[in-house]
Design an enzyme around this catalytic site. Structure first.
Site, PDB file in Angstrom:
ATOM      1  N   ASP A 175      -4.379  -1.424   4.800  1.00  0.00           N
ATOM      2  CA  ASP A 175      -4.099  -0.548   5.786  1.00  0.00           C
ATOM      3  C   ASP A 175      -5.376   0.051   5.935  1.00  0.00           C
ATOM      4  OD1 ASP A 175      -2.098   0.554   7.376  1.00  0.00           O
ATOM      5  OD2 ASP A 175      -3.067   2.527   6.724  1.00  0.00           O
ATOM      6  N   ASN A 183      -7.964   6.850  16.362  1.00  0.00           N
ATOM      7  CA  ASN A 183      -7.508   6.816  17.873  1.00  0.00           C
ATOM      8  C   ASN A 183      -7.450   8.001  18.581  1.00  0.00           C
ATOM      9  OD1 ASN A 183      -7.385   4.040  18.362  1.00  0.00           O
ATOM     10  ND2 ASN A 183      -5.174   3.898  17.582  1.00  0.00           N
ATOM     11  N   ASP A 192      -9.239  -0.403  19.352  1.00  0.00           N
ATOM     12  CA  ASP A 192      -9.044  -1.634  19.378  1.00  0.00           C
ATOM     13  C   ASP A 192     -10.553  -2.538  18.908  1.00  0.00           C
ATOM     14  OD1 ASP A 192      -6.666  -1.395  20.532  1.00  0.00           O
ATOM     15  OD2 ASP A 192      -7.438  -2.070  22.764  1.00  0.00           O
ATOM     16  N   GLU A 219      -2.397  -1.213  12.240  1.00  0.00           N
ATOM     17  CA  GLU A 219      -3.687  -1.091  11.744  1.00  0.00           C
ATOM     18  C   GLU A 219      -3.524  -1.836  10.329  1.00  0.00           C
ATOM     19  OE1 GLU A 219      -2.008   3.164  10.832  1.00  0.00           O
ATOM     20  OE2 GLU A 219      -1.726   1.375  12.373  1.00  0.00           O
TER      21      GLU A 219
END
Length: 306
Positions: A175, A183, A192, A219
């Site tokens: 992770d 973000n 992205d 993620e």
């Protein structure tokens, strides 16, 4: 000249050595040709090598071609391999039965090389087209990795394989640390790009042909690693962690190291008939949670029994 190892693999299963020699002569210039002289050995070779097409004689002592075909169709890993039956000219009942069992075609004996080549080429081209379409449904559109659906299928396959062979199966859940904060700080386009960069690095770190990686969701990524555990498995987990850290993708708002890192949960299991592959997933997921609670940018592993 094409590398022979990259040619499509064709498995011929027939107890008649003359027929095998004739088929080999017709196909060896374009394909890797494997062969077995009985049904059980043919199944073993198919499981081990995953051929692109199987040419299977109907009439063999012991395990005949029909039973071999039934066994192939029961195995998820083998069920989509095209099967062409070999029959004696005029045995229409055999031909119909073979097609009902899932064979794609038949070749009549005695062998006519030109027809064999055409039928084999046509069915391999059809299989290639199906594989391309199937693969699109198993690929994550953002990262290009396998997707969750592909992971679920592959886990079932590797679990059954490990159960048959009595070997260990390992899983690494990965992770990206503080990704929501990433973000929020840099925007979703940068997020992205971050996902693609991490995915590419994780994929390149795995070095064995049997190793498998997928985007598990958001993620999170997951690796299936057959037949390794202990020190070798921990070494792989550390390489995955370290290679992401070496990317030095800026993450100035993260606590501690000011770039993107990952946490990993590492679990191994010796499959048994009463267990489920989901127990392995749950164990890796719990260990991932532990790695995050201990400060992130690390892996947690539950030592497996000797």
């Amino acid at each position: 000249m094409q590398d022979k190892r990259k040619r499509p693999k064709i498995l011929i299963v027939d107890d008649d050595r003359v027929t095998i020699a004739e088929l080999n002569l017709a196909l060896e210039a374009e394909y890797q040709v494997l062969f077995a002289f009985d049904g059980q050995n043919g199944l073993n070779i198919a499981t081990r090598t995953l051929p692109d097409l199987i040419i299977l004689d109907v009439n063999m002592p012991g395990m005949d071609g029909f039973n071999v075909c039934r066994a192939l169709k029961r195995e998820q890993l083998l069920s989509d391999i095209p099967v062409i039956f070999l029959t004696v000219m005029g045995e229409e009942t055999d031909e119909a039965k073979g097609l009902e069992l899932g064979a794609v075609d038949y070749i009549a004996k005695p062998i006519i090389s030109s027809l064999v080549k055409l039928r084999v080429r046509n069915h391999l081209e059809l299989k290639l087209q199906r594989d391309v379409l199937d693969n699109l449904s198993f690929i994550d559109g953002l990262t290009g990795l396998n997707n969750r659906r592909m992971f679920d299928d592959r886990l079932q396959t590797e679990w059954r394989r490990a159960l048959r062979s009595g070997s260990w199966l390992s899983l690494i859940m990965i992770d990206i640390d503080n990704f929501k904060l990433y973000n929020d700080t840099y925007g979703h386009l940068a997020g992205d790009d971050c996902l693609r960069g991490v995915a590419r690095t994780l994929e390149q770190t795995l070095h064995r042909a049997e190793d498998f990686i997928a985007r598990y969701g958001g993620e999170e990524f997951v690796c299936i690693l057959p037949q390794i555990r202990g020190d070798e498995l921990e070494s792989m987990a550390e390489k995955l962690r370290l290679n992401v850290e070496k990317l030095k993708i800026p993450h100035t708002e993260a606590k501690g190291i000011p770039h993107v890192t990952v946490s990993l949960g590492v679990a191994s299991q010796l499959p048994n008939p009463t267990a489920s592959p989901q127990t392995l997933v749950a164990a890796a997921d719990q260990l991932l949670y532990l790695a995050k609670s201990l400060g992130r940018n690390r892996f947690s592993v539950c030592p497996s029994p000797a």
